[in-house]
Design a protein around this motif. Structure first.
Motif, PDB file in Angstrom:
ATOM      1  N   SER A   1      11.767   5.147  61.456  1.00 58.50           N
ATOM      2  CA  SER A   1      12.813   4.189  61.631  1.00 58.50           C
ATOM      3  C   SER A   1      13.305   4.015  60.437  1.00 58.50           C
ATOM      4  O   SER A   1      13.302   3.365  59.641  1.00 58.50           O
ATOM      5  N   ILE A   2      14.397   4.922  60.111  1.00 61.56           N
ATOM      6  CA  ILE A   2      15.351   4.967  59.009  1.00 61.56           C
ATOM      7  C   ILE A   2      16.723   4.615  59.643  1.00 61.56           C
ATOM      8  O   ILE A   2      17.266   5.113  60.157  1.00 61.56           O
ATOM      9  N   SER A   3      17.239   3.525  58.991  1.00 62.22           N
ATOM     10  CA  SER A   3      18.601   3.015  59.475  1.00 62.22           C
ATOM     11  C   SER A   3      19.670   3.818  58.912  1.00 62.22           C
ATOM     12  O   SER A   3      19.458   4.522  57.868  1.00 62.22           O
ATOM     13  N   ALA A   4      20.909   3.529  59.203  1.00 61.00           N
ATOM     14  CA  ALA A   4      22.007   4.173  58.906  1.00 61.00           C
ATOM     15  C   ALA A   4      22.416   3.841  57.542  1.00 61.00           C
ATOM     16  O   ALA A   4      22.482   4.658  56.627  1.00 61.00           O
ATOM     17  N   ASP A   5      22.325   2.501  57.318  1.00 58.85           N
ATOM     18  CA  ASP A   5      22.534   1.938  55.804  1.00 58.85           C
ATOM     19  C   ASP A   5      21.320   2.457  54.871  1.00 58.85           C
ATOM     20  O   ASP A   5      21.710   2.668  53.585  1.00 58.85           O
ATOM     21  N   GLU A   6      20.057   2.662  55.456  1.00 57.40           N
ATOM     22  CA  GLU A   6      19.189   3.103  54.360  1.00 57.40           C
ATOM     23  C   GLU A   6      19.424   4.482  53.883  1.00 57.40           C
ATOM     24  O   GLU A   6      19.125   4.975  53.084  1.00 57.40           O
ATOM     25  N   TRP A   7      19.565   5.428  54.930  1.00 57.05           N
ATOM     26  CA  TRP A   7      20.057   6.702  54.804  1.00 57.05           C
ATOM     27  C   TRP A   7      21.182   6.823  53.858  1.00 57.05           C
ATOM     28  O   TRP A   7      21.227   7.645  52.968  1.00 57.05           O
ATOM     29  N   LYS A   8      21.976   6.042  54.023  1.00 57.25           N
ATOM     30  CA  LYS A   8      23.331   6.104  52.982  1.00 57.25           C
ATOM     31  C   LYS A   8      22.976   5.827  51.744  1.00 57.25           C
ATOM     32  O   LYS A   8      23.290   6.412  50.764  1.00 57.25           O
ATOM     33  N   ALA A   9      22.046   4.680  51.563  1.00 54.52           N
ATOM     34  CA  ALA A   9      21.639   4.274  50.169  1.00 54.52           C
ATOM     35  C   ALA A   9      20.816   5.229  49.585  1.00 54.52           C
ATOM     36  O   ALA A   9      20.885   5.587  48.175  1.00 54.52           O
TER      37      ALA A   9
ATOM     38  N   VAL B   1      25.118   9.030  59.303  1.00 48.48           N
ATOM     39  CA  VAL B   1      24.337   8.741  60.566  1.00 48.48           C
ATOM     40  C   VAL B   1      24.665   7.444  61.177  1.00 48.48           C
ATOM     41  O   VAL B   1      24.850   6.429  60.336  1.00 48.48           O
ATOM     42  N   SER B   2      24.431   7.344  62.368  1.00 52.11           N
ATOM     43  CA  SER B   2      24.766   5.967  62.934  1.00 52.11           C
ATOM     44  C   SER B   2      23.297   5.294  63.633  1.00 52.11           C
ATOM     45  O   SER B   2      22.613   6.307  63.701  1.00 52.11           O
ATOM     46  N   LYS B   3      23.516   4.372  64.079  1.00 54.44           N
ATOM     47  CA  LYS B   3      22.008   3.865  64.538  1.00 54.44           C
ATOM     48  C   LYS B   3      21.581   4.512  65.828  1.00 54.44           C
ATOM     49  O   LYS B   3      22.616   5.036  66.622  1.00 54.44           O
TER      50      LYS B   3
ATOM     51  N   SER C   1      18.296  15.377  61.640  1.00 58.20           N
ATOM     52  CA  SER C   1      18.057  16.407  62.065  1.00 58.20           C
ATOM     53  C   SER C   1      17.655  17.427  60.842  1.00 58.20           C
ATOM     54  O   SER C   1      17.741  17.119  59.564  1.00 58.20           O
ATOM     55  N   ALA C   2      17.144  18.606  61.178  1.00 60.12           N
ATOM     56  CA  ALA C   2      16.782  19.397  60.272  1.00 60.12           C
ATOM     57  C   ALA C   2      18.022  19.755  59.081  1.00 60.12           C
ATOM     58  O   ALA C   2      17.643  20.090  58.018  1.00 60.12           O
ATOM     59  N   ALA C   3      19.203  20.024  59.807  1.00 60.35           N
ATOM     60  CA  ALA C   3      20.304  20.274  58.901  1.00 60.35           C
ATOM     61  C   ALA C   3      20.627  19.184  57.829  1.00 60.35           C
ATOM     62  O   ALA C   3      21.078  19.596  56.643  1.00 60.35           O
ATOM     63  N   ILE C   4      20.324  17.899  58.339  1.00 57.90           N
ATOM     64  CA  ILE C   4      20.562  16.911  57.431  1.00 57.90           C
ATOM     65  C   ILE C   4      19.376  16.801  56.285  1.00 57.90           C
ATOM     66  O   ILE C   4      19.985  16.626  55.019  1.00 57.90           O
ATOM     67  N   VAL C   5      18.215  16.875  56.594  1.00 57.52           N
ATOM     68  CA  VAL C   5      17.185  16.946  55.566  1.00 57.52           C
ATOM     69  C   VAL C   5      17.162  18.143  54.683  1.00 57.52           C
ATOM     70  O   VAL C   5      16.935  18.166  53.701  1.00 57.52           O
ATOM     71  N   ASN C   6      17.736  19.346  55.216  1.00 56.44           N
ATOM     72  CA  ASN C   6      17.943  20.497  54.479  1.00 56.44           C
ATOM     73  C   ASN C   6      18.873  20.464  53.256  1.00 56.44           C
ATOM     74  O   ASN C   6      18.869  20.938  52.252  1.00 56.44           O
ATOM     75  N   GLU C   7      20.132  19.510  53.690  1.00 58.15           N
ATOM     76  CA  GLU C   7      21.132  19.200  52.764  1.00 58.15           C
ATOM     77  C   GLU C   7      20.770  18.400  51.606  1.00 58.15           C
ATOM     78  O   GLU C   7      20.947  18.612  50.459  1.00 58.15           O
ATOM     79  N   VAL C   8      19.734  17.481  51.972  1.00 52.78           N
ATOM     80  CA  VAL C   8      19.363  16.565  50.858  1.00 52.78           C
ATOM     81  C   VAL C   8      18.187  17.507  50.134  1.00 52.78           C
ATOM     82  O   VAL C   8      18.465  17.230  48.878  1.00 52.78           O
ATOM     83  N   ARG C   9      17.603  18.199  50.457  1.00 47.04           N
ATOM     84  CA  ARG C   9      16.723  19.179  49.586  1.00 47.04           C
ATOM     85  C   ARG C   9      17.509  20.249  48.822  1.00 47.04           C
ATOM     86  O   ARG C   9      17.214  20.132  47.767  1.00 47.04           O
ATOM     87  N   ALA C  10      18.806  20.502  49.231  1.00 53.47           N
ATOM     88  CA  ALA C  10      19.623  21.393  48.465  1.00 53.47           C
ATOM     89  C   ALA C  10      20.372  20.604  47.181  1.00 53.47           C
ATOM     90  O   ALA C  10      20.431  20.922  46.195  1.00 53.47           O
ATOM     91  N   ALA C  11      20.631  19.198  47.643  1.00 56.02           N
ATOM     92  CA  ALA C  11      21.250  18.184  46.840  1.00 56.02           C
ATOM     93  C   ALA C  11      20.479  17.931  45.676  1.00 56.02           C
ATOM     94  O   ALA C  11      20.661  17.866  44.494  1.00 56.02           O
ATOM     95  N   ILE C  12      19.216  17.731  45.748  1.00 55.12           N
ATOM     96  CA  ILE C  12      18.037  17.210  44.719  1.00 55.12           C
ATOM     97  C   ILE C  12      17.597  18.828  43.879  1.00 55.12           C
ATOM     98  O   ILE C  12      17.389  18.397  42.722  1.00 55.12           O
ATOM     99  N   GLY C  13      17.822  19.609  44.503  1.00 57.95           N
ATOM    100  CA  GLY C  13      16.992  20.803  43.975  1.00 57.95           C
ATOM    101  C   GLY C  13      17.510  21.327  42.446  1.00 57.95           C
ATOM    102  O   GLY C  13      16.898  21.333  41.503  1.00 57.95           O
ATOM    103  N   PRO C  14      18.853  21.068  42.138  1.00 57.84           N
ATOM    104  CA  PRO C  14      19.420  21.577  40.831  1.00 57.84           C
ATOM    105  C   PRO C  14      18.925  20.542  39.623  1.00 57.84           C
ATOM    106  O   PRO C  14      19.189  20.681  38.662  1.00 57.84           O
ATOM    107  N   ILE C  15      18.647  19.173  40.114  1.00 57.41           N
ATOM    108  CA  ILE C  15      18.000  18.434  38.976  1.00 57.41           C
ATOM    109  C   ILE C  15      16.983  18.153  38.701  1.00 57.41           C
ATOM    110  O   ILE C  15      16.532  17.090  37.900  1.00 57.41           O
ATOM    111  N   THR C  16      16.030  18.993  39.168  1.00 56.47           N
ATOM    112  CA  THR C  16      14.503  18.883  38.973  1.00 56.47           C
ATOM    113  C   THR C  16      14.139  20.121  39.099  1.00 56.47           C
ATOM    114  O   THR C  16      14.098  21.152  39.788  1.00 56.47           O
ATOM    115  N   THR C  17      12.625  20.375  38.302  1.00 52.76           N
ATOM    116  CA  THR C  17      12.094  21.619  38.274  1.00 52.76           C
ATOM    117  C   THR C  17      10.672  21.689  39.236  1.00 52.76           C
ATOM    118  O   THR C  17      10.186  22.393  39.413  1.00 52.76           O
ATOM    119  N   ALA C  18      10.716  20.569  39.948  1.00 55.25           N
ATOM    120  CA  ALA C  18       9.483  20.231  40.796  1.00 55.25           C
ATOM    121  C   ALA C  18       9.736  21.128  42.233  1.00 55.25           C
ATOM    122  O   ALA C  18      10.828  21.550  42.380  1.00 55.25           O
TER     123      ALA C  18
END
Length: 273
Positions: free
Chosen positions: A190-198, A221-223, A228-245
């Motif tokens: 249960s992740i709220s819209a505010d938490e996801w934006k944060a 995202v709203s309450k 979705s997969a598209a949303i988490v894949n975008e997060v994955r892409a945003a973080i990728g260039p700033i870490t070698t993990a």
């Protein structure tokens, strides 16, 4: 030159008899620094071969009597170099606090990248007679700068205070991210819209810290919205260039997104050094 005779002023005639002439060296030692309203002191005279002229005496008096010995006129200006300290050093700025010397009405504050002798980005002139502060900004983080201050006469930089260096601070790393909600294996997510934006905002903070700039592709995202997969894949892409993990796995459309996967995204972001 010691054999050369010259005609002398009337006020010295009584010392030379009726002829009004005297050897050049004697005249040089007697009056060369004490004519034309110049009172340079009794010890200003030297041997004829190195005697100061009146104009030389005036010049050296303005420069601290370096040539003429004792310049005793009360009207002579004494010039001393300014001093300065460097305070309030941050990642992008610093304050140059100047204590003026004496004799000057203008001061030059000069700063450059220590690594670049030709850098002239910071070169100011201040018309100040009391203590003042030059505020430097737009500096590069974790970079060394060289600073100096001097008094100015006309268009000439005269007495320099002495160069000092300082190094700007580094950018402050954002705090590690923690989910606000309970994200644990076997429990409903249960992740709220505010938490996801944060979470997105923290990603951008890490990207800016790493010099990549904000991602800028946040999908709100709203309450009640399923992340979705598209949303988490975008997060994955945003973080990728700033870490070698290693990146969390790519999620295919329709694949379940487990609590473990959300925690892997958190760990991925927190791996930024």
């Amino acid at each position: 030159m010691s054999d050369e005779l010259i005609r002398i002023p009337a006020f010295l005639a009584e010392e030379t008899g009726d002829y009004g002439i005297m050897p050049m060296c004697d005249f040089c030692a007697e009056v060369a620094c004490e004519t034309a309203d110049m009172e340079c002191g009794q010890t200003c005279g030297q041997s004829c071969g190195s005697q100061c002229t009146v104009s030389e005496c005036k010049q050296s008096c303005s420069q601290g009597c370096s040539q003429c010995g004792s310049c005793e006129s009360s009207s002579q200006t004494v010039y001393t170099a300014p001093t300065f300290t460097i305070t309030n050093i941050t990642e992008t700025g610093a304050d140059i606090n100047v204590s003026p010397g004496t004799g000057y009405t203008r001061y030059r504050v000069f700063a450059r990248l220590t690594s670049d002798p030709d850098d002239v980005s910071y070169d100011w002139t201040f018309s100040e007679t009391t203590a003042f502060t030059a505020e430097m900004d737009s500096l590069e983080p974790k970079t060394e700068y060289t600073v100096n201050v001097c008094g100015v006469i006309g268009n000439t930089s005269d007495k320099w205070a002495g160069a000092k260096t300082f190094t700007t601070g580094g950018k402050s790393r954002p705090a590690d991210w923690s989910w606000w909600s309970a994200v644990a294996a076997g429990k409903p997510i249960s992740i709220s819209a505010d938490e996801w934006k944060a979470f997105y905002d923290r990603i951008d903070a890490f990207r800016i810290y790493a010099g990549q700039g904000a991602w800028g592709l946040y999908k709100p995202v709203s309450k009640g919205t399923v992340i979705s997969a598209a949303i988490v894949n975008e997060v994955r892409a945003a973080i990728g260039p700033i870490t070698t993990a290693a990146r969390p796995k790519y999620i295919n459309p329709g694949d379940p997104i487990t609590a473990d996967y959300f925690n892997s995204l958190k760990d991925f972001l927190n791996s930024v050094p």
